[in-house]
Scaffold this motif. Structure first.
Motif, PDB file in Angstrom:
ATOM      1  N   ASP A  11      60.223  45.847  40.755  1.00  0.00           N
ATOM      2  CA  ASP A  11      61.812  44.867  40.061  1.00  0.00           C
ATOM      3  C   ASP A  11      62.637  45.633  40.980  1.00  0.00           C
ATOM      4  O   ASP A  11      62.456  46.705  41.212  1.00  0.00           O
ATOM      5  CB  ASP A  11      61.940  45.187  38.904  1.00  0.00           C
ATOM      6  N   ASP A  13      66.275  44.183  41.046  1.00  0.00           N
ATOM      7  CA  ASP A  13      67.699  44.224  40.589  1.00  0.00           C
ATOM      8  C   ASP A  13      67.307  45.654  39.612  1.00  0.00           C
ATOM      9  O   ASP A  13      67.329  45.001  38.735  1.00  0.00           O
ATOM     10  CB  ASP A  13      68.102  43.128  40.368  1.00  0.00           C
ATOM     11  N   GLY A  14      68.194  47.136  40.197  1.00  0.00           N
ATOM     12  CA  GLY A  14      68.001  47.925  38.617  1.00  0.00           C
ATOM     13  C   GLY A  14      67.482  48.906  38.864  1.00  0.00           C
ATOM     14  O   GLY A  14      67.943  49.408  37.960  1.00  0.00           O
ATOM     15  N   GLU A 171      60.213  48.415  35.404  1.00  0.00           N
ATOM     16  CA  GLU A 171      61.149  47.797  35.043  1.00  0.00           C
ATOM     17  C   GLU A 171      62.464  48.597  34.662  1.00  0.00           C
ATOM     18  O   GLU A 171      62.061  49.102  33.931  1.00  0.00           O
ATOM     19  CB  GLU A 171      60.438  46.597  33.763  1.00  0.00           C
ATOM     20  N   ASP A 172      63.571  47.810  35.111  1.00  0.00           N
ATOM     21  CA  ASP A 172      64.527  47.690  33.823  1.00  0.00           C
ATOM     22  C   ASP A 172      65.206  46.953  33.229  1.00  0.00           C
ATOM     23  O   ASP A 172      66.169  47.659  32.362  1.00  0.00           O
ATOM     24  CB  ASP A 172      65.537  48.361  35.049  1.00  0.00           C
TER      25      ASP A 172
END
Ligand code: BG6
Ligand code: MG
Length: 225
Positions: A11, A13-14, A171-172
């Motif tokens: 992912d 963003d983050g 993933e966040d």
């Protein structure tokens, strides 16, 4: 060493870059202009969610029914605010451990993909100077369904030509973890176990993570399953 994981789908963003705070600021500014309350809890619900679905979440809070054109205008306004925050983004905004992990994956011949809901993903990868690490980039311009649909990750695996069960998603966002599980992939959550309880494995960050540790961890998880 035998490898279960042949590809890692990140992912953006983050996970790679600290942009989650700018999405939050831009949504908050838009919500305030509409006199709709918006806090960190709301923001947590929006992580990983597409721009238009995020807007719909905010409008629903005030039971505001707008036409598709009005929604499009608001989504564009939010994006302009977001772009204001990220135009000067550079490598200092990259999250710790990312570059070292990308280099280590390359050295181990592991395929690397981006699987992001963001339509700004390529712009950000270019600004950070890390586009060349990615064999495949799937972003919000290429998918019909946002996370938690598995579409983003399945498309990335398809383009890499790697079976889903040999992919690890990083993933966040809770919605992103759900998407990875729905795609039948392994999932490493970055953040806290409370939000990411569906992930196979959760870490606070990517600092010090190597492919060899990933491989060992997934092998031990596979033996337990
Ligand atoms: C996701 C973010 O990666 O992308 C969300 O977690 C964001 O917060 C979504 O809304 C869409 O991003 P963009 O850049 O297309 O507005
Ligand atoms: Mg994210």
């Amino acid at each position: 060493m035998s490898k279960i994981i042949e590809a890692i789908i990140f992912d953006l963003d983050g996970v790679i870059v600290d942009t989650a705070k700018y999405h939050f600021l831009a949504w908050k500014e838009l919500a305030m202009s509409l006199k709709i309350p918006f806090d960190e809890n709301d923001n947590e619900q929006l992580k990983g969610v597409s721009r238009i679905q995020s807007l719909e979440y905010i409008l629903n809070k005030a039971e505001l029914n707008l036409t598709p054109l009005e929604k499009e205008k608001l989504a564009t306004m939010k994006n302009l605010r977001y772009l204001d925050h990220i135009t000067t983004i550079d490598t200092t905004e990259m999250l710790p451990g990312v570059i070292e992990l990308l280099k280590d994956l390359r050295a181990n011949d592991i395929k690397i993909a981006l699987g992001s809901a963001s339509k700004n993903a390529s712009f950000i990868l270019d600004r950070l100077g890390i586009m060349h690490y990615f064999d495949v980039v799937v972003d919000g311009n290429m998918t019909k369904e946002g996370k938690p649909s598995p579409e983003t990750f399945l498309l990335a695996a398809h383009e890499l030509n790697i079976p889903a069960e040999n992919c690890l998603v990083v993933e966040d966002a809770a919605k992103g973890v759900e998407a990875a599980i729905a795609a039948n992939m392994w999932c490493l959550g970055i953040g806290d176990t409370h939000h990411l309880s569906l992930a196979h494995w959760v870490r606070k960050d990517l600092i010090g993570l190597s492919f060899s540790e990933i491989n060992k961890k997934i092998q031990s998880l596979q033996m337990k399953s």
